[in-house]
Design a protein around this motif. Structure first.
Motif, short mmCIF file in Angstrom:
data_model
loop_
_atom_site.label_atom_id
_atom_site.label_comp_id
_atom_site.label_asym_id
_atom_site.label_seq_id
_atom_site.Cartn_x
_atom_site.Cartn_y
_atom_site.Cartn_z
N UNK A 167 -28.98 -25.09 12.83
CA UNK A 167 -29.77 -23.87 12.68
C UNK A 167 -29.22 -22.77 13.58
N UNK B 234 -38.98 -22.04 16.46
CA UNK B 234 -38.20 -21.02 15.76
C UNK B 234 -36.97 -21.65 15.09
N UNK B 235 -36.64 -21.10 13.93
CA UNK B 235 -35.43 -21.56 13.23
C UNK B 235 -35.50 -23.00 12.79
N UNK B 236 -36.71 -23.47 12.56
CA UNK B 236 -36.85 -24.89 12.20
C UNK B 236 -36.16 -25.18 10.86
N UNK B 237 -35.34 -26.19 10.85
CA UNK B 237 -34.59 -26.55 9.66
C UNK B 237 -34.74 -28.06 9.48
N UNK B 238 -35.38 -28.44 8.39
CA UNK B 238 -35.69 -29.86 8.19
C UNK B 238 -35.07 -30.37 6.91
#
Lengths: 302, 157
Positions: free
Chosen positions: B115, B96-100
């Protein structure tokens, strides 16, 4: 008492979006929607006026180019983008680029919220999946008892020197219930919050910040973070978010960060920016800084 | 417990953690900044566990919607392969809330990912902060901070 309005909608099947076009995300699934906000396509309709907080995530399918991907909100289908976040795509034949953004927004009853996605790949459409959720109201538009502080800069760019962690300054006050803004860059925690005057017991504050850094053709770092200055001494930055600048002659780099910061009365809370461009100062074209005490988020139980 | 009366936890990883390439890796925290409700699992130091009940005097069920915050700092290395941070519930499934983002290709500075996301959880669930990099071969060093408070609401009621 009733629970707050909360909705979460998801796009599970890939949506094909054309290059260079701001595209409203359409969703296919409502995970939660206790007040029937979702219109069945791409909009959430807010039932009551107030300040709401929205969170979103989008997954741009992998492609070997580093052009911009952008995620933002739009209210009522028009007007400026809200809480946008942009970055260079991850150049990979196998790895997607995942972007999140979140922030507080003001709504009148019946206003709609959309999630916009965009990529700037030279030609081909790209596919994206995503999710948007909203909760609130966490504060009233006119309520003066909750410690909300909210400021922004939009008209005059702020030049920031290279290699210097610099507090962003703001020119417009949107809301400042307890007079926390010092008129330039800082929110000062008042004595009647947290543990009271002279207290060393920190209380938690929710912070959101964003900054639009003017385009320039370099890919050096841009960093956005929060910083507390306590008794005149700057503390280490917190909740920092950094990225390579978008190497473009026309596209700004949009930074956004959020976090929970513990502060005591008298602390100065800042939104700070830094870049490492080789020489020249870089303009921050617009910026926004929001503070909310967690007490304001203790919403009624059923 | 927070000033608002519900659980608040903040933990961080101060010593660098070596993260292998291409593997979703849970940060093992080493320091509690705030944890008055003992949500940090001392037997599994990557985990924050949702309480069954909370409150002094009247108690309330711990189920509900929590706000989770995560930030990860990847040490400097001259490459632009992917880094991300996100959250995982109960050791499996969606992040969840993956920010790359691409790593910052620089000789001196690292890359920070941040995130924030609401997580809908029930008592006994545990949340982990997941980081990953996709450097071709070598492990990379990482530090991180996680904070969470709630429940701020109980969706469905």
């Amino acid at each position: 008492m009733s629970n707050p309005t909360y909705a979460r909608v998801t796009r599970t099947t890939p949506l094909s979006i054309p290059a260079g076009t701001d595209t409203a995300m359409s969703f296919d699934t409502a995970d939660f929607d206790n007040d029937h906000l979702w219109d069945g396509t791409g909009k959430l309709i807010v039932p009551d006026a107030g300040v709401y907080v929205a969170w979103s995530a989008a997954n741009f399918s992998h492609v070997a180019d580093t052009t911009r991907r952008l995620l933002a909100y739009r209210r009522q289908g028009v007007g400026p983008f809200l809480w946008q976040d942009s970055r260079a795509g991850i150049s990979s034949g196998a790895l997607d680029t995942a972007i999140t953004t979140d922030g507080p927004m003001r709504f009148n009853a019946g206003d709609s919220l959309e999630l916009l996605v965009r990529h700037d790949s030279p030609s081909a459409p790209r596919t994206v999946t995503g999710r948007m959720e909203i909760i609130g109201p966490v504060a009233s538009l006119t309520f003066s008892a909750l410690p909300v502080a909210w400021v922004h800069r939009t008209t005059v760019p702020q030049n920031v020197a290279a290699n210097v962690t610099t507090p962003l300054t703001f020119e417009t006050v949107d809301q400042d219930d307890l007079g926390m803004f010092n008129g330039t860059s800082d929110f000062i925690i008042p004595d009647d919050l947290g543990g009271g005057p002279g207290s060393n017991v920190p209380a938690g504050y929710l912070l959101w910040g964003r900054a639009a850094v003017a385009h320039v053709q370099d890919s050096t770092r841009r960093l956005l973070a929060f910083r507390i200055v306590r008794n005149g001494v700057a503390q280490p930055v917190q909740w920092q978010d950094s990225r390579a600048g978008i190497n473009s002659a026309s596209l700004d780099t949009q930074l956004r960060t959020s976090g929970l910061v513990r502060a005591i009365p008298g602390d100065h809370v800042q939104l700070v920016f830094r870049h490492e461009s080789a020489s020249a100062p870089r303009p921050v074209n617009d910026a926004e800084f929001f503070l909310l005490a967690p007490t304001a988020l203790q919403l009624p139980w059923p | 417990m927070s000033a608002a009366g519900f659980p608040l936890v903040e933990v961080h990883r101060a010593a660098v953690q070596s993260v292998p390439a291409g593997v979703n890796t849970a940060i093992v925290f080493d320091t509690a900044d705030v944890d008055q409700d003992a949500l940090w699992d001392q037997a599994h130091k990557s985990r924050i566990v949702v309480p069954t009940l909370y409150g002094l005097g009247p108690t309330f069920p711990g189920d509900g919607l929590y706000l989770a915050f995560g930030t990860a700092h990847f040490s400097q290395v001259q490459e632009s392969t992917r880094r991300f941070v996100g959250f995982r519930i109960n050791g499996a499934g969606e992040i969840f809330g993956q920010d790359s983002r691409a790593g910052i290709n620089d000789a001196n500075i690292g890359t920070e990912c941040d995130t924030t996301i609401p997580l809908l959880v029930v008592a006994g669930d545990y949340i982990e902060t997941i980081v990953r990099h996709d450097s071709l071969s070598a492990p990379r060093d990482c530090t991180a901070t996680f904070a969470m408070f709630g429940p701020i609401a109980t969706p469905g009621h």
